[in-house]
Design a protein around this motif. Structure first.
Motif, PDB file in Angstrom:
ATOM      1  N   ALA A 115       0.510  -1.366   0.110  1.00 46.21           N
ATOM      2  CA  ALA A 115      -0.492  -0.284  -0.394  1.00 46.21           C
ATOM      3  C   ALA A 115       1.396   1.765   0.280  1.00 46.21           C
ATOM      4  CB  ALA A 115      -1.054   0.006   1.290  1.00 46.21           C
ATOM      5  N   SER A 116       2.020   0.751   0.442  1.00 52.82           N
ATOM      6  CA  SER A 116       3.182   2.408   0.982  1.00 52.82           C
ATOM      7  C   SER A 116       3.026   2.337  -0.213  1.00 52.82           C
ATOM      8  CB  SER A 116       3.638   2.121   2.189  1.00 52.82           C
ATOM      9  OG  SER A 116       4.221   1.144   2.510  1.00 52.82           O
ATOM     10  N   VAL A 117       3.595   1.912  -1.123  1.00 50.79           N
ATOM     11  CA  VAL A 117       4.867   1.539  -2.386  1.00 50.79           C
ATOM     12  C   VAL A 117       3.480   2.083  -3.086  1.00 50.79           C
ATOM     13  CG1 VAL A 117       5.951   0.434  -4.380  1.00 50.79           C
ATOM     14  CG2 VAL A 117       6.271   0.243  -1.690  1.00 50.79           C
ATOM     15  N   PHE A 118       2.584   1.804  -3.855  1.00 45.95           N
ATOM     16  CA  PHE A 118       2.203   2.194  -4.527  1.00 45.95           C
ATOM     17  C   PHE A 118       1.606   3.485  -4.841  1.00 45.95           C
ATOM     18  CE2 PHE A 118      -0.297  -1.995  -5.012  1.00 45.95           C
ATOM     19  CZ  PHE A 118       0.023  -1.625  -6.797  1.00 45.95           C
ATOM     20  N   PHE A 119       1.136   4.040  -2.625  1.00 49.52           N
ATOM     21  CA  PHE A 119       1.166   5.753  -2.612  1.00 49.52           C
ATOM     22  C   PHE A 119       1.760   6.157  -3.180  1.00 49.52           C
ATOM     23  CE2 PHE A 119      -0.657   9.090   0.465  1.00 49.52           C
ATOM     24  CZ  PHE A 119      -2.068   8.664   0.131  1.00 49.52           C
ATOM     25  N   LEU A 120       3.581   6.167  -2.846  1.00 48.94           N
ATOM     26  CA  LEU A 120       4.257   7.066  -2.929  1.00 48.94           C
ATOM     27  C   LEU A 120       4.674   7.142  -4.507  1.00 48.94           C
ATOM     28  CD1 LEU A 120       7.463   5.812  -0.198  1.00 48.94           C
ATOM     29  CD2 LEU A 120       6.298   7.906  -0.140  1.00 48.94           C
ATOM     30  N   ILE A 121       4.431   6.240  -5.542  1.00 47.71           N
ATOM     31  CA  ILE A 121       4.208   6.457  -6.663  1.00 47.71           C
ATOM     32  C   ILE A 121       3.167   6.903  -6.992  1.00 47.71           C
ATOM     33  CG2 ILE A 121       4.766   5.067  -8.880  1.00 47.71           C
ATOM     34  CD1 ILE A 121       5.687   2.753  -7.889  1.00 47.71           C
ATOM     35  N   GLY A 122       1.964   7.192  -6.241  1.00 46.34           N
ATOM     36  CA  GLY A 122       1.051   7.878  -7.189  1.00 46.34           C
ATOM     37  C   GLY A 122       1.482   9.508  -6.404  1.00 46.34           C
ATOM     38  N   VAL A 123       2.216   9.779  -5.288  1.00 46.88           N
ATOM     39  CA  VAL A 123       2.206  11.293  -4.931  1.00 46.88           C
ATOM     40  C   VAL A 123       3.346  11.713  -6.049  1.00 46.88           C
ATOM     41  CG1 VAL A 123       3.761  12.076  -2.959  1.00 46.88           C
ATOM     42  CG2 VAL A 123       1.449  10.984  -2.443  1.00 46.88           C
ATOM     43  N   ALA A 124       4.103  11.324  -6.323  1.00 44.36           N
ATOM     44  CA  ALA A 124       5.617  11.796  -7.000  1.00 44.36           C
ATOM     45  C   ALA A 124       5.066  11.839  -8.598  1.00 44.36           C
ATOM     46  CB  ALA A 124       7.108   9.960  -7.727  1.00 44.36           C
ATOM     47  N   LEU A 125       3.868  10.540  -8.907  1.00 45.13           N
ATOM     48  CA  LEU A 125       3.173  10.953 -10.100  1.00 45.13           C
ATOM     49  C   LEU A 125       1.964  12.654  -9.795  1.00 45.13           C
ATOM     50  CD1 LEU A 125       2.017   7.582 -11.721  1.00 45.13           C
ATOM     51  CD2 LEU A 125       4.039   9.962 -12.283  1.00 45.13           C
ATOM     52  N   THR A 126       1.136  12.883  -9.011  1.00 41.98           N
ATOM     53  CA  THR A 126       0.530  14.180  -9.205  1.00 41.98           C
ATOM     54  C   THR A 126       1.623  15.505  -8.606  1.00 41.98           C
ATOM     55  OG1 THR A 126       0.449  12.969  -6.594  1.00 41.98           O
ATOM     56  CG2 THR A 126      -1.183  12.994  -8.072  1.00 41.98           C
ATOM     57  N   ALA A 127       2.159  15.102  -7.595  1.00 42.54           N
ATOM     58  CA  ALA A 127       3.088  16.545  -7.036  1.00 42.54           C
ATOM     59  C   ALA A 127       3.707  16.733  -8.010  1.00 42.54           C
ATOM     60  CB  ALA A 127       3.894  16.251  -5.795  1.00 42.54           C
ATOM     61  N   GLY A 128       4.363  15.843  -9.247  1.00 41.33           N
ATOM     62  CA  GLY A 128       5.120  16.477  -9.945  1.00 41.33           C
ATOM     63  C   GLY A 128       4.434  16.158 -11.626  1.00 41.33           C
ATOM     64  N   GLY A 129       3.191  16.536 -10.973  1.00 48.52           N
ATOM     65  CA  GLY A 129       2.306  16.313 -12.710  1.00 48.52           C
ATOM     66  C   GLY A 129       2.600  17.425 -13.513  1.00 48.52           C
ATOM     67  N   VAL A 130       2.692  16.782 -15.535  1.00 40.81           N
ATOM     68  CA  VAL A 130       3.017  18.259 -16.200  1.00 40.81           C
ATOM     69  C   VAL A 130       1.792  18.687 -16.674  1.00 40.81           C
ATOM     70  CG1 VAL A 130       5.482  18.008 -16.450  1.00 40.81           C
ATOM     71  CG2 VAL A 130       4.260  16.395 -17.314  1.00 40.81           C
ATOM     72  N   ASN A 131       0.781  17.181 -16.436  1.00 37.80           N
ATOM     73  CA  ASN A 131      -0.365  16.951 -17.594  1.00 37.80           C
ATOM     74  C   ASN A 131      -1.695  16.559 -16.821  1.00 37.80           C
ATOM     75  OD1 ASN A 131       0.115  13.958 -18.498  1.00 37.80           O
ATOM     76  ND2 ASN A 131       1.679  15.348 -19.586  1.00 37.80           N
ATOM     77  N   ILE A 132      -2.681  16.695 -17.418  1.00 42.02           N
ATOM     78  CA  ILE A 132      -3.728  16.064 -16.135  1.00 42.02           C
ATOM     79  C   ILE A 132      -3.651  14.384 -16.370  1.00 42.02           C
ATOM     80  CG2 ILE A 132      -5.399  16.305 -18.299  1.00 42.02           C
ATOM     81  CD1 ILE A 132      -6.554  16.245 -14.754  1.00 42.02           C
ATOM     82  N   GLU A 133      -3.196  13.532 -17.543  1.00 44.17           N
ATOM     83  CA  GLU A 133      -3.480  12.650 -17.639  1.00 44.17           C
ATOM     84  C   GLU A 133      -2.674  12.097 -16.318  1.00 44.17           C
ATOM     85  OE1 GLU A 133      -4.543  14.340 -21.767  1.00 44.17           O
ATOM     86  OE2 GLU A 133      -2.910  14.906 -20.382  1.00 44.17           O
ATOM     87  N   MET A 134      -1.218  12.871 -16.334  1.00 44.95           N
ATOM     88  CA  MET A 134      -0.179  12.218 -15.315  1.00 44.95           C
ATOM     89  C   MET A 134      -1.147  12.325 -13.519  1.00 44.95           C
ATOM     90  SD  MET A 134       3.805  13.881 -14.904  1.00 44.95           S
ATOM     91  CE  MET A 134       4.609  13.091 -13.887  1.00 44.95           C
ATOM     92  N   VAL A 135      -1.637  13.031 -14.016  1.00 46.09           N
ATOM     93  CA  VAL A 135      -2.001  13.339 -12.460  1.00 46.09           C
ATOM     94  C   VAL A 135      -2.888  12.792 -13.089  1.00 46.09           C
ATOM     95  CG1 VAL A 135      -3.580  14.974 -11.332  1.00 46.09           C
ATOM     96  CG2 VAL A 135      -1.482  15.883 -12.552  1.00 46.09           C
ATOM     97  N   ILE A 136      -3.805  11.910 -12.786  1.00 42.97           N
ATOM     98  CA  ILE A 136      -5.606  11.060 -13.346  1.00 42.97           C
ATOM     99  C   ILE A 136      -4.497   9.416 -12.709  1.00 42.97           C
ATOM    100  CG2 ILE A 136      -6.853   9.716 -14.167  1.00 42.97           C
ATOM    101  CD1 ILE A 136      -7.499  12.589 -13.153  1.00 42.97           C
ATOM    102  N   ILE A 137      -3.118   9.473 -13.734  1.00 43.47           N
ATOM    103  CA  ILE A 137      -2.799   7.879 -14.011  1.00 43.47           C
ATOM    104  C   ILE A 137      -2.012   7.794 -12.044  1.00 43.47           C
ATOM    105  CG2 ILE A 137      -0.530   6.627 -13.831  1.00 43.47           C
ATOM    106  CD1 ILE A 137      -0.625   7.148 -17.060  1.00 43.47           C
ATOM    107  N   GLY A 138      -1.355   8.822 -11.182  1.00 46.22           N
ATOM    108  CA  GLY A 138      -1.018   9.200  -9.681  1.00 46.22           C
ATOM    109  C   GLY A 138      -2.557   9.015  -8.946  1.00 46.22           C
ATOM    110  N   ARG A 139      -3.538   9.305  -9.200  1.00 46.59           N
ATOM    111  CA  ARG A 139      -4.659   9.571  -8.477  1.00 46.59           C
ATOM    112  C   ARG A 139      -4.673   7.515  -8.730  1.00 46.59           C
ATOM    113  NH1 ARG A 139      -5.742  12.684  -4.762  1.00 46.59           N
ATOM    114  NH2 ARG A 139      -7.996  11.983  -5.616  1.00 46.59           N
ATOM    115  N   ILE A 140      -4.910   6.901  -9.643  1.00 44.78           N
ATOM    116  CA  ILE A 140      -5.550   5.916  -9.196  1.00 44.78           C
ATOM    117  C   ILE A 140      -4.308   4.403  -8.820  1.00 44.78           C
ATOM    118  CG2 ILE A 140      -4.965   3.698 -11.371  1.00 44.78           C
ATOM    119  CD1 ILE A 140      -6.555   5.811 -13.086  1.00 44.78           C
ATOM    120  N   LEU A 141      -2.846   5.940  -9.030  1.00 46.16           N
ATOM    121  CA  LEU A 141      -1.846   4.695  -8.191  1.00 46.16           C
ATOM    122  C   LEU A 141      -2.264   4.570  -6.629  1.00 46.16           C
ATOM    123  CD1 LEU A 141       0.765   4.909 -10.116  1.00 46.16           C
ATOM    124  CD2 LEU A 141      -0.095   2.975  -9.682  1.00 46.16           C
ATOM    125  N   LEU A 142      -2.832   6.119  -5.643  1.00 40.72           N
ATOM    126  CA  LEU A 142      -2.610   6.863  -4.903  1.00 40.72           C
ATOM    127  C   LEU A 142      -4.231   5.794  -4.376  1.00 40.72           C
ATOM    128  CD1 LEU A 142      -2.765  10.381  -4.513  1.00 40.72           C
ATOM    129  CD2 LEU A 142      -1.435   8.758  -3.867  1.00 40.72           C
TER     130      LEU A 142
END
Length: 505
Positions: A115-142
């Motif tokens: 769970a924590s690994v999924f969450f950490l990857i999701g945080v990296a994608l959302t906080a570092g997001g450059v487009n909406i697709e990247m942010v949504i993928i990050g939210r899915i991993l969260l």
């Protein structure tokens, strides 16, 4: 094979043991899984109210928000903006069933680590997001992280805790969720003044509880029940001695072994869950999740900053109001911890229905009377009154439908279907959280103030359900639920004849 769960039986003598420092440390580390979930609930609405975030990903929403004659109810209505929040819960729904299998086969501890690994990857994608697709993928991993954590952490806490404090620890999981919401509101209040990257800070700090859970999990033990369930009997007994702080753990050890042997007889717990005798706890577990979401609580907590801006507060004042509601959420949860085993479950739920019905109705009435779609604002006094009403609403929820929505499903299933049934509860919660999160802003736009009457109508249904169909479980040993609750209930007893005695494997 059905995972084994051992929960204290009030008809049995207390097992020997004491509350050790090691158990306290394990509980705090594991509870960061709840804090992860709560932080995300609190952070989402604040971030979606930040102008820098909207300019980056949702410029159309930002333009609508800035329009001179904006629609007070529709300025945030955007399906992609709602998907930013709600995608997490759809992912968590699917992940919870996978997590149930992982939890059984590999243990509670590895499931929390995943769970924590999924969450950490999701945080990296959302906080570092450059487009909406990247942010949504990050939210899915969260969402995958939330699904795994919400399945494993309550089981871990209930299996690790001494019997006499197991109920309080169960509600403590909800307490950590509320603490996470409060911290998120404080972070949003601070980060909203940092331009243009405040939203990245808000989203990135979600990694802190995930890091604590990830690295802290290496310092905690697996539960004795999980070890014995997976045939690591001697190691399970050794861990049991360690967490109880005494050498004589024979009675509890035998109880765990017996529970595991019973669980192994049921090869297909999900199949048995579909039998008529399993229907009462299953229906109640699912409906509690439906009702928990249709109180409107997550709509208010997700979008509290948006709601307060809608009624006339500025951006900073709106986030500050959210901090206040978050603090009330935390403090009110302590009321539930104190009263749940004294007053009982039903009285807390029924009192809260009255309190939430009145506050929702009055909020809806004020907005319908004084806040039109365009060119109108609430007076300062009215806006303050709405915030007070929201606080009263949150207070009622936090000592009732919030914690008891998780507690009751964990205590009403018989042993052989307990974790399978709880998986249905978790997934149902995520499904209806997704529905509300995805639909709320569109409903607010189209129904306007009527949305509060929509939720108020659901609260009436919840109250009637609680009064007539929800049995009181206070003081009833979990392993006696069938005989003392379901077979005695005026309605549910009709499902308990004959078929439940047949062994289903």
């Amino acid at each position: 094979m059905a995972p084994a769960v051992v929960i204290g039986n009030g008809d049995m003598p207390e097992f020997e043991g004491r509350i050790t420092i090691y158990v306290a440390v394990c509980v705090v580390i594991a509870a960061f899984g709840g804090l992860m979930f709560g932080y995300d609930i609190g952070i989402s609405g604040g971030v979606t109210a930040m102008d820098d975030f909207l300019i980056k990903f949702f410029p159309a929403v930002f333009e609508r928000k800035q329009h001179a004659h904006e629609n007070n109810y529709c300025k945030y209505d955007n399906q992609y903006l709602q998907l930013f929040t709600s995608s997490l819960y759809l992912a968590a729904l699917v992940a919870s069933f996978v997590a149930s299998k992982v939890c059984s086969k590999y243990g509670r501890k590895p499931t929390m680590q995943i769970a924590s690994v999924f969450f950490l990857i999701g945080v990296a994608l959302t906080a570092g997001g450059v487009n909406i697709e990247m942010v949504i993928i990050g939210r899915i991993l969260l969402g995958c992280g939330v699904g795994f954590a919400n399945q494993a952490v309550p089981l871990f806490l209930s299996e690790l805790a001494p019997t006499k404090i197991r109920g309080a620890l169960n509600i403590s999981f909800q307490l950590f969720i509320t603490i996470g919401i409060l911290i998120a509101n404080l972070v949003n209040y601070w980060a909203s003044n940092i331009h243009p990257y405040g939203w990245r800070i808000s989203l990135g700090l979600a990694g802190i509880p995930a890091l604590v859970l990830c690295f802290g999990s290496f310092a905690i033990c697996e539960t004795p029940t999980s070890l014995i369930e997976r045939n690591k009997v001697e190691k399970g007994k050794k861990i049991l001695r360690k967490i109880r702080g005494v050498d004589n753990v024979d009675d509890e050890f035998k109880s765990i072994v017996h529970a595991c042997e019973m669980a192994r007889q049921v090869k297909q717990p999900f199949r048995k869950l579909m039998k008529p005798a399993s229907r009462p706890p299953l229906v109640i577990a699912i409906l509690l999740q439906v009702f928990q979401q249709f109180t409107g609580i997550n709509a208010i907590m997700f979008y509290a900053p948006v709601l307060f801006q809608t009624v006339g507060f500025g951006s900073d004042a709106a986030l500050l109001s959210s901090v206040i509601t978050g603090a009330i959420n935390v403090l009110s949860t302590f009321v539930s911890i104190y009263l749940v085993d004294k007053a009982g479950r039903k009285i807390l739920l029924l009192e809260a229905c009255v309190q939430m019905l009145l506050t929702q109705g009055i909020i809806g009435g004020i907005l319908m009377k004084d806040l039109k779609a365009t060119d109108s604002y609430l007076s300062h006094g009215e806006a303050v009154f709405v915030v007070i009403l929201v606080c009263l609403f949150v207070m009622g929820f936090a000592w009732s439908w919030g914690p008891l929505g998780w507690l009751i499903p964990s205590e009403t299933f018989p042993l052989e279907t307990r974790t399978a049934g709880f998986a249905f509860a978790v997934s149902s919660n995520m499904l209806f959280t997704f529905i509300i999160a995805q639909a709320f802003l569109s409903m607010l736009c189209h129904m306007q103030a009527g949305i509060f009457f929509f939720f108020a109508a659901w609260i009436v249904v919840m109250g009637l359900f609680t009064w007539f169909l929800l049995p009181e479980t206070k003081g009833v040993p979990v392993d006696s639920m069938v005989d003392k609750v379901w077979k005695q209930h005026w309605f549910w007893s009709r499902f308990m004849g004959g078929e439940e005695e047949v062994k289903v494997v």
